[in-house]
Enzyme design. Structure first.
Site, short mmCIF file in Angstrom:
data_model
loop_
_atom_site.label_atom_id
_atom_site.label_comp_id
_atom_site.label_asym_id
_atom_site.label_seq_id
_atom_site.Cartn_x
_atom_site.Cartn_y
_atom_site.Cartn_z
CG ASN A 8 -0.32 -0.20 2.51
OD1 ASN A 8 0.90 -0.07 2.62
ND2 ASN A 8 -1.10 -0.51 3.53
CD GLN A 57 -4.19 4.17 13.94
OE1 GLN A 57 -3.65 5.11 13.37
NE2 GLN A 57 -4.37 3.03 13.33
NE ARG A 63 2.29 2.41 12.03
CZ ARG A 63 1.78 2.18 10.81
NH1 ARG A 63 1.22 3.14 10.12
NH2 ARG A 63 1.81 0.97 10.31
CG HIS A 74 -4.30 4.00 9.83
ND1 HIS A 74 -3.40 3.37 10.64
CD2 HIS A 74 -3.71 4.07 8.62
CE1 HIS A 74 -2.30 3.07 9.95
NE2 HIS A 74 -2.49 3.48 8.71
P1 NDP Z 1 10.31 1.97 3.60
O1 NDP Z 1 10.95 0.95 4.47
O2 NDP Z 1 10.40 1.84 2.12
O3 NDP Z 1 10.87 3.40 3.94
C1 NDP Z 1 11.14 3.81 5.22
C2 NDP Z 1 12.28 4.78 5.14
O4 NDP Z 1 12.43 5.37 6.44
C3 NDP Z 1 13.61 4.12 4.78
O5 NDP Z 1 14.15 4.84 3.70
C4 NDP Z 1 14.42 4.30 6.05
O6 NDP Z 1 15.75 4.59 5.81
C5 NDP Z 1 13.82 5.56 6.61
N1 NDP Z 1 14.13 5.77 8.02
C6 NDP Z 1 14.09 4.89 9.03
N2 NDP Z 1 14.45 5.48 10.18
C7 NDP Z 1 14.70 6.77 9.87
C8 NDP Z 1 15.13 7.88 10.62
N3 NDP Z 1 15.38 7.77 11.92
N4 NDP Z 1 15.30 9.08 9.98
C9 NDP Z 1 15.08 9.19 8.65
N5 NDP Z 1 14.68 8.15 7.89
C10 NDP Z 1 14.49 6.97 8.50
O7 NDP Z 1 8.78 2.03 4.08
P2 NDP Z 1 7.52 2.69 3.36
O8 NDP Z 1 7.94 3.93 2.67
O9 NDP Z 1 6.75 1.68 2.59
O10 NDP Z 1 6.65 3.03 4.65
C11 NDP Z 1 7.10 3.99 5.61
C12 NDP Z 1 6.19 3.98 6.82
O11 NDP Z 1 4.92 4.47 6.45
C13 NDP Z 1 5.91 2.59 7.40
O12 NDP Z 1 6.91 2.18 8.30
C14 NDP Z 1 4.62 2.81 8.10
O13 NDP Z 1 4.85 3.27 9.42
C15 NDP Z 1 3.95 3.91 7.30
N6 NDP Z 1 2.84 3.39 6.49
C16 NDP Z 1 1.60 3.92 6.68
C17 NDP Z 1 0.52 3.43 6.00
C18 NDP Z 1 -0.84 4.03 6.15
O14 NDP Z 1 -1.83 3.37 5.81
N7 NDP Z 1 -0.97 5.25 6.62
C19 NDP Z 1 0.64 2.28 5.10
C20 NDP Z 1 2.02 1.88 4.86
C21 NDP Z 1 3.05 2.39 5.59
P3 NDP Z 1 16.84 3.56 5.33
O15 NDP Z 1 16.15 2.47 4.60
O16 NDP Z 1 17.65 4.46 4.47
O17 NDP Z 1 17.50 3.11 6.58
#
Ligand code: NDP
Length: 401
Positions: free
Chosen positions: A147, A314, A285, A333
């Site tokens: 998603n 939630q 989140r 959500h």
């Molecule tokens: P990804 O794993 O593709 O991306 C997450 C990114 O966050 C990675 O690039 C990671 O960095 C980066 N990251 C982690 N920790 C940090 C930090 N401390 N500072 C800066 N960047 C950081 O996940 P998605 O993009 O698919 O999803 C992201 C989040 O969105 C999910 O974890 C979830 O919480 C939320 N989400 C919400 C949904 C909704 O329905 N509202 C649905 C799907 C997701 P790196 O990999 O470079 O370490």
């Protein structure tokens, strides 16, 4: 034979849908970057139907019962009298969606001695105490990418909605008014604004790509830098710290996972770094932000708007301040559970279950915890620890219909 407990949100108040607004879903061959869509051996549901609510059962009943497993589906998940708590004692697998999360705290994991796997039908496994799962050697998996684009679309919608003052303008129409000045006194164009994402993973990068045609200046910060070619293609400005990025942005969007390192990263102090009148969109989140600091920043004008679809806990209790704070564009959500997304994560959940029951490896991109440690995508994007503290507050929510 295993007992599988599946926690899903309630059916619509008008009952489980008998018809749908559209007849089919567009065909998507693969995700951006080439990752394949879920590949279960079979599915027992009609794509595009409501799979995420209790009666939809993620389309799993036929499959699980054909193997002799027991499937318990419930929306009752919070408090000591919930069905989830009652079923934990012999549950082997717990499945839930982040939209209506089964908070798998250390206490709950301790009540489930047979628990082998916790599956997130969606993305984001912060509702599970990952440290407790590691300590008990429980596998945690989610359906990576299912998603991400759904959420990116929601982020773009919310940025435009806030900046252009869409929701109050819509409300004037519904009220029978024609109050142009009331509508536009807080309405701007996004063109020329600086927008920055905290994290440029699947969602963050998709948001940047979608905003590029609006002629906005694009910024990002992340633990790992994007390839130079992508930075060039989108004309991105990278910031070594979140704090550096906040200072220059008119719009900030949060797209990183919740883990101990990111919890409450937007707080009273960091909000002071934002430009006055910045917009903040958080579909990642709720706990990334300090709840009361956000409400105060809107009341005082430091933020011009806040939108998103993620809360903590939630469901959010009726007295959660984000329901009533000024200039917000919150939804429950929902961004990652469009009918399109449900089809993908129901299939992904089935794929993970097939792997578990057939003793096949779960794809690396779905693994968060395995063998007592962070694994696969979890090892890349999460940090060890627990982000479920305070989740018992979810029991305060009272159904209104
Ligand atoms: P990804 O794993 O593709 O991306 C997450 C990114 O966050 C990675 O690039 C990671 O960095 C980066 N990251 C982690 N920790 C940090 C930090 N401390 N500072 C800066 N960047 C950081 O996940 P998605 O993009 O698919 O999803 C992201 C989040 O969105 C999910 O974890 C979830 O919480 C939320 N989400 C919400 C949904 C909704 O329905 N509202 C649905 C799907 C997701 P790196 O990999 O470079 O370490």
């Amino acid at each position: 034979m295993a007992k599988v407990v599946c926690v899903l949100y309630d059916d619509p108040v008008s009952g489980y849908p008998k018809t749908y607004a559209r007849d089919d879903l567009p065909k998507i061959d693969h995700y951006p970057g080439g990752q394949t869509l879920p590949t279960p051996k079979a599915i027992d549901f009609q794509p595009g139907t409501m799979l995420g609510s209790v009666s939809g059962e993620l389309g799993l009943r036929k499959y699980l019962e054909s193997l002799g497993h027991e499937l318990v589906v419930t929306s009752s998940k919070d408090g000591p009298d919930s069905v989830l708590e009652r079923e934990l004692h012999d549950a082997e697998i717990v499945i839930s969606q982040p939209f209506w999360p089964a908070y798998m705290t250390a206490e709950r994991i301790a009540k489930a001695p047979k628990l082998k796997a916790i599956i997130t039908a969606g993305i984001g496994s912060d509702h599970t105490d990952l440290q407790a799962a590691m300590d008990r050697n429980i596998t945690v998996a989610e359906v990576t990418y299912c998603n991400s684009i759904s959420v990116a679309e929601h982020v773009v919608m919310m940025i435009l909605g806030l900046v252009r003052n869409y929701i109050p303008s819509y409300q004037w129409v519904v009220k029978g008014g024609w109050n142009i000045a009331d509508c536009v006194e807080r309405s701007y164009d996004v063109e020329g604004m600086h927008v920055g994402t905290v994290a440029a993973g699947r969602i963050g990068l998709a948001v940047l790509r979608r905003l590029k045609p609006f002629d906005m200046h694009l910024h990002y910060t992340d633990r790992h830098r994007l390839p130079e070619a992508v930075e060039k293609e989108l004309n991105l400005t990278w910031h070594a710290t979140r704090e550096d990025m906040y200072k220059v942005c008119d719009v900030v969007t949060l797209n990183c996972p919740l883990h101990p390192e990111t919890e409450h990263m937007i707080n009273e102090d960091t909000l002071k770094l934002f430009k006055r009148g910045a917009y903040l969109v958080n579909t990642a989140r709720g706990k990334l932000c300090d709840r009361d600091a956000i409400a105060r920043a809107l009341e005082g004008g430091q933020l011009a708007g806040y939108a998103g679809d993620v809360w903590f806990p939630q469901p959010a209790p009726q007295d959660h301040p984000w329901r009533t704070m000024p200039h917000h564009g919150m939804t429950p959500h929902i961004s990652g559970t469009s009918l399109s997304a449900q089809t993908r994560y129901a299939a992904g959940t089935r794929e993970i279950l097939e792997c578990l029951f057939e003793g096949r490896p779960i794809r690396d991109e779905y693994l968060i915890v395995e063998g007592g440690k962070l694994a696969g995508v979890g090892a890349h994007s999460y940090s060890a620890g627990n982000a479920t503290g305070g989740s018992e507050e979810a029991a305060k929510f009272k159904k209104s219909a």
